[in-house]
Scaffold this active site. Structure first.
Site, PDB file in Angstrom:
ATOM      1  N   TYR A  61     -37.508 -22.034   6.140  1.00 17.50           N
ATOM      2  CA  TYR A  61     -38.684 -21.218   6.424  1.00 17.50           C
ATOM      3  C   TYR A  61     -39.442 -20.943   5.127  1.00 17.50           C
ATOM      4  O   TYR A  61     -39.026 -20.149   4.298  1.00 17.50           O
ATOM      5  CB  TYR A  61     -38.289 -19.914   7.132  1.00 17.50           C
ATOM      6  CG  TYR A  61     -37.508 -20.141   8.420  1.00 17.50           C
ATOM      7  CD1 TYR A  61     -37.638 -21.342   9.131  1.00 17.50           C
ATOM      8  CD2 TYR A  61     -36.636 -19.193   8.919  1.00 17.50           C
ATOM      9  CE1 TYR A  61     -36.923 -21.567  10.306  1.00 17.50           C
ATOM     10  CE2 TYR A  61     -35.922 -19.406  10.094  1.00 17.50           C
ATOM     11  CZ  TYR A  61     -36.073 -20.600  10.771  1.00 17.50           C
ATOM     12  OH  TYR A  61     -35.354 -20.812  11.921  1.00 17.50           O
ATOM     13  N   PHE A 208     -37.153 -19.021  20.302  1.00 13.80           N
ATOM     14  CA  PHE A 208     -38.381 -18.937  21.101  1.00 13.80           C
ATOM     15  C   PHE A 208     -38.205 -17.993  22.305  1.00 13.80           C
ATOM     16  O   PHE A 208     -38.649 -18.290  23.424  1.00 13.80           O
ATOM     17  CB  PHE A 208     -38.829 -20.314  21.602  1.00 13.80           C
ATOM     18  CG  PHE A 208     -39.200 -21.299  20.535  1.00 13.80           C
ATOM     19  CD1 PHE A 208     -39.597 -20.866  19.277  1.00 13.80           C
ATOM     20  CD2 PHE A 208     -39.174 -22.667  20.776  1.00 13.80           C
ATOM     21  CE1 PHE A 208     -39.954 -21.782  18.276  1.00 13.80           C
ATOM     22  CE2 PHE A 208     -39.528 -23.585  19.792  1.00 13.80           C
ATOM     23  CZ  PHE A 208     -39.918 -23.142  18.542  1.00 13.80           C
ATOM     24  N   PRO A 209     -37.571 -16.817  22.121  1.00 13.86           N
ATOM     25  CA  PRO A 209     -37.387 -15.912  23.271  1.00 13.86           C
ATOM     26  C   PRO A 209     -38.711 -15.418  23.837  1.00 13.86           C
ATOM     27  O   PRO A 209     -38.778 -15.027  25.001  1.00 13.86           O
ATOM     28  CB  PRO A 209     -36.572 -14.753  22.678  1.00 13.86           C
ATOM     29  CG  PRO A 209     -36.913 -14.760  21.223  1.00 13.86           C
ATOM     30  CD  PRO A 209     -37.072 -16.208  20.866  1.00 13.86           C
ATOM     31  N   LEU A 210     -39.765 -15.453  22.984  1.00 12.53           N
ATOM     32  CA  LEU A 210     -41.087 -15.000  23.444  1.00 12.53           C
ATOM     33  C   LEU A 210     -42.048 -16.179  23.594  1.00 12.53           C
ATOM     34  O   LEU A 210     -43.262 -15.991  23.622  1.00 12.53           O
ATOM     35  CB  LEU A 210     -41.664 -13.971  22.464  1.00 12.53           C
ATOM     36  CG  LEU A 210     -40.872 -12.660  22.397  1.00 12.53           C
ATOM     37  CD1 LEU A 210     -41.345 -11.785  21.243  1.00 12.53           C
ATOM     38  CD2 LEU A 210     -40.990 -11.913  23.719  1.00 12.53           C
ATOM     39  N   GLY A 211     -41.499 -17.367  23.661  1.00 12.44           N
ATOM     40  CA  GLY A 211     -42.361 -18.531  23.889  1.00 12.44           C
ATOM     41  C   GLY A 211     -42.874 -19.158  22.616  1.00 12.44           C
ATOM     42  O   GLY A 211     -43.664 -20.092  22.681  1.00 12.44           O
TER      43      GLY A 211
HETATM   44  N1  LIG Z   1     -32.648 -22.998  15.551  1.00 10.00           N
HETATM   45  C1  LIG Z   1     -33.880 -23.447  15.570  1.00 10.00           C
HETATM   46  O1  LIG Z   1     -34.147 -24.660  15.583  1.00 10.00           O
HETATM   47  C2  LIG Z   1     -35.006 -22.464  15.598  1.00 10.00           C
HETATM   48  C3  LIG Z   1     -36.294 -22.890  15.910  1.00 10.00           C
HETATM   49  C4  LIG Z   1     -37.310 -21.943  15.959  1.00 10.00           C
HETATM   50  C5  LIG Z   1     -37.044 -20.605  15.705  1.00 10.00           C
HETATM   51  N2  LIG Z   1     -35.781 -20.213  15.387  1.00 10.00           N
HETATM   52  C6  LIG Z   1     -35.456 -18.772  15.160  1.00 10.00           C
HETATM   53  O2  LIG Z   1     -35.805 -18.069  16.344  1.00 10.00           O
HETATM   54  C7  LIG Z   1     -36.619 -16.931  16.006  1.00 10.00           C
HETATM   55  C8  LIG Z   1     -37.560 -16.607  17.149  1.00 10.00           C
HETATM   56  O3  LIG Z   1     -38.432 -17.684  17.390  1.00 10.00           O
HETATM   57  P1  LIG Z   1     -39.989 -17.621  17.007  1.00 10.00           P
HETATM   58  O4  LIG Z   1     -40.227 -16.532  16.044  1.00 10.00           O
HETATM   59  O5  LIG Z   1     -40.381 -18.991  16.637  1.00 10.00           O
HETATM   60  O6  LIG Z   1     -40.676 -17.350  18.398  1.00 10.00           O
HETATM   61  P2  LIG Z   1     -40.702 -16.113  19.426  1.00 10.00           P
HETATM   62  O7  LIG Z   1     -39.818 -15.022  18.989  1.00 10.00           O
HETATM   63  O8  LIG Z   1     -40.530 -16.705  20.769  1.00 10.00           O
HETATM   64  O9  LIG Z   1     -42.240 -15.684  19.327  1.00 10.00           O
HETATM   65  C9  LIG Z   1     -42.830 -15.273  18.147  1.00 10.00           C
HETATM   66  C10 LIG Z   1     -44.294 -15.066  18.471  1.00 10.00           C
HETATM   67  O10 LIG Z   1     -44.428 -13.972  19.358  1.00 10.00           O
HETATM   68  C11 LIG Z   1     -45.310 -13.001  18.800  1.00 10.00           C
HETATM   69  N3  LIG Z   1     -44.771 -11.695  19.150  1.00 10.00           N
HETATM   70  C12 LIG Z   1     -43.616 -11.139  18.730  1.00 10.00           C
HETATM   71  N4  LIG Z   1     -43.434  -9.935  19.282  1.00 10.00           N
HETATM   72  C13 LIG Z   1     -44.512  -9.711  20.079  1.00 10.00           C
HETATM   73  C14 LIG Z   1     -44.896  -8.638  20.900  1.00 10.00           C
HETATM   74  N5  LIG Z   1     -44.129  -7.539  21.033  1.00 10.00           N
HETATM   75  N6  LIG Z   1     -46.058  -8.741  21.577  1.00 10.00           N
HETATM   76  C15 LIG Z   1     -46.842  -9.844  21.460  1.00 10.00           C
HETATM   77  N7  LIG Z   1     -46.530 -10.894  20.692  1.00 10.00           N
HETATM   78  C16 LIG Z   1     -45.362 -10.828  20.000  1.00 10.00           C
HETATM   79  C17 LIG Z   1     -45.318 -13.259  17.321  1.00 10.00           C
HETATM   80  O11 LIG Z   1     -46.546 -12.893  16.744  1.00 10.00           O
HETATM   81  P3  LIG Z   1     -46.643 -11.670  15.680  1.00 10.00           P
HETATM   82  O12 LIG Z   1     -46.094 -12.195  14.383  1.00 10.00           O
HETATM   83  O13 LIG Z   1     -48.107 -11.392  15.636  1.00 10.00           O
HETATM   84  O14 LIG Z   1     -45.850 -10.552  16.243  1.00 10.00           O
HETATM   85  C18 LIG Z   1     -45.141 -14.761  17.260  1.00 10.00           C
HETATM   86  O15 LIG Z   1     -46.402 -15.396  17.441  1.00 10.00           O
HETATM   87  C19 LIG Z   1     -37.336 -17.391  14.720  1.00 10.00           C
HETATM   88  O16 LIG Z   1     -37.870 -16.297  14.014  1.00 10.00           O
HETATM   89  C20 LIG Z   1     -36.230 -18.140  14.021  1.00 10.00           C
HETATM   90  O17 LIG Z   1     -35.412 -17.215  13.315  1.00 10.00           O
HETATM   91  C21 LIG Z   1     -34.760 -21.129  15.347  1.00 10.00           C
END
Ligand SMILES: NC(=O)c1ccc[n+]([C@@H]2O[C@H](COP(=O)([O-])OP(=O)(O)OC[C@H]3O[C@@H](n4cnc5c(N)ncnc54)[C@H](OP(=O)(O)O)[C@@H]3O)[C@@H](O)[C@H]2O)c1
Length: 297
Positions: A61, A208-211
Site C-alpha cells: 500500500y 472489499f466489505p463495502l464494495g
Molecule cells: N487481501 C487482498 O488482496 C486485499 C485487497 C483489497 C483490500 N484489502 C484490505 O481490505 C480492506 C478493505 O477494503 P477496501 O478498503 O479496498 O474497500 P472497502 O472497505 O470495501 O471500501 C472502502 C471504500 O468505502 C468508502 N467508505 C468507507 N466507509 C464508508 C462509510 N461509512 N460510508 C460511505 N463510504 C464509506 C471509502 O471511502 P472513504 O475513504 O471516503 O471513507 C472507500 O472508498 C483494505 O483497506 C485492505 O486492508 C485486501
C-alpha cells in the site's frame, strides 16, 4: 463498538470483530502518500481510541506508505494491537500488484514489513498465493513462512485470494490463522470457502466489505434495498452492509477501509445495528450465495 464482540485469531490473540483496513490511507489508486498525511495519522489514532485492535496493512500500500504511517502514528504500539500484513506481490510502475512468490522473496518481504513497522514479530502474515514462475508450490511458499514462524518472526500464517482447494492444501501443511478473500452483500463468490472456514473455526476476513474504493458508486454503499433497510434502522447503508456481514457468519472479522474519521466512527459502531429477521432475509435475497452482481449501480 461493543466490547464483548470478539473472536480468537488462532495462535495470535482475540480481536474485536470490527477492525480497520488501512489501504485507503495511501494516495489515489493506493499509490504514493495521501494528500494530508497528518489526517491519515489522525485516522489511525482515532481507530485505536475507538478500541479497534486489528489493523490490516501491507507494504504493497503506497508502496510502503501505509506501513510508515502506521509506525509514525501508533508507536509505541498499544498492548493488544494486532497488525496483519501481506506478502506475495509487489507494485509495478502501472500500479498493478504482480505476483512475487519465490520463497526467498516472501522471506525478504516479511523482513521488510518488520523493519518498516518497527516490529520484532508480525502478528499475521497473509500469503497472497500466486505462482509467478514454474515449479514453486503453495507448499514451498508456506514452508518459508513456517520457518520464519519457528524463528519467532511471525505468529499467524494467513491466506489471501485462495480457492477452497488451496485452503485445504494449506491446512495440511500448517494451521491457518485466517483467510482473506473478497466478500460482501453483492459479491458472494467466496461463499463456499467462507462456509468451510466457519466449519473449521478459522476466521474469515472479507476484503472489499463495502464494495471497495475502486468502484466509485458501489452497490454495497448505495443500493436501494440497503438504503431502505438503513432508513428503517436509523443507520447508514455502510453500517447495514457491515451488520449483515457480522450476522452472515460468526467467524467473520471485518476490516472496512476508510480515509475518513467520520466513516471510521460510523463503521466501528456497525455492530450496534440490530437487523430484524426481515432485514436479513431481504439482504440474503439480493444475490445467490456463490455468485456476484456488478457492483457499480
Ligand atoms: N487481501 C487482498 O488482496 C486485499 C485487497 C483489497 C483490500 N484489502 C484490505 O481490505 C480492506 C478493505 O477494503 P477496501 O478498503 O479496498 O474497500 P472497502 O472497505 O470495501 O471500501 C472502502 C471504500 O468505502 C468508502 N467508505 C468507507 N466507509 C464508508 C462509510 N461509512 N460510508 C460511505 N463510504 C464509506 C471509502 O471511502 P472513504 O475513504 O471516503 O471513507 C472507500 O472508498 C483494505 O483497506 C485492505 O486492508 C485486501
Amino acid at each position: 463498538m461493543t466490547t464483548t464482540n470478539v473472536l480468537d485469531l488462532p495462535g495470535v490473540r482475540p480481536v474485536h470483530r470490527i477492525g480497520f483496513g488501512a489501504m485507503q490511507l495511501a494516495g489515489p489508486g493506493v499509490l504514493g502518500p495521501p494528500a494530508d498525511p497528518a489526517r491519515a495519522e489522525a485516522v489511525l489514532r482515532r481507530a485505536v481510541e475507538l478500541g479497534i485492535d486489528h489493523i490490516d496493512t501491507s507494504d504493497f500500500y503506497g508502496p510502503w506508505v501505509v506501513n510508515e504511517l502506521i509506525a509514525k502514528a501508533l508507536r509505541p504500539y498499544p498492548d493488544g494491537l494486532v497488525l496483519a500484513t501481506k506478502v506475495g506481490a509487489y507494485r509495478d510502475q502501472h500500479g498493478g500488484f504482480p505476483p512475487l512468490g519465490h520463497p526467498d522473496a516472501l522471506k525478504s518481504q516479511v523482513h521488510d514489513n518488520l523493519r518498516r513497522l518497527h516490529l520484532e514479530t508480525l502478528d499475521v502474515v497473509y500469503l497472497r498465493h500466486t505462482v509467478d514462475r514454474p515449479g514453486i508450490t503453495l507448499q514451498d511458499q508456506l514452508g518459508a513462512l513456517v520457518e520464519l514462524r519457528e524463528e519467532g518472526l511471525l505468529r499467524g500464517i494467513g491466506l489471501s485470494n485462495v480457492t477452497p482447494e488451496q485452503f485445504e492444501q494449506a491446512q495440511a501443511v500448517t494451521p491457518i490463522a485466517s483467510v482473506q478473500n473478497a466478500y460482501n452483500v453483492f459479491d458472494r463468490t467466496a461463499a463456499a470457502l467462507l462456509d468451510r472456514t466457519a466449519e473449521l473455526g478459522v476466521p474469515f476476513v472479507p476484503f472489499f466489505p463495502l464494495g471497495s474504493a475502486f468502484v466509485a458508486d458501489s452497490r454495497v454503499r448505495g443500493d436501494q434495498v440497503v438504503r431502505t433497510i438503513a432508513q428503517r434502522r436509523g443507520a447508514t447503508p455502510a453500517q447495514v452492509s457491515l451488520a449483515w456481514l457480522l450476522h452472515r457468519s460468526p467467524n467473520l472479522l471485518l476490516i472496512p477501509g476508510t480515509s475518513s474519521i467520520e466513516h471510521l466512527e460510523v463503521n466501528s459502531s456497525a455492530d450496534r445495528v440490530e437487523l430484524t429477521d426481515t432485514d436479513v432475509a431481504e439482504l440474503d435475497d439480493l444475490v445467490p450465495e456463490g455468485t456476484a452482481l456488478e457492483q457499480a449501480q
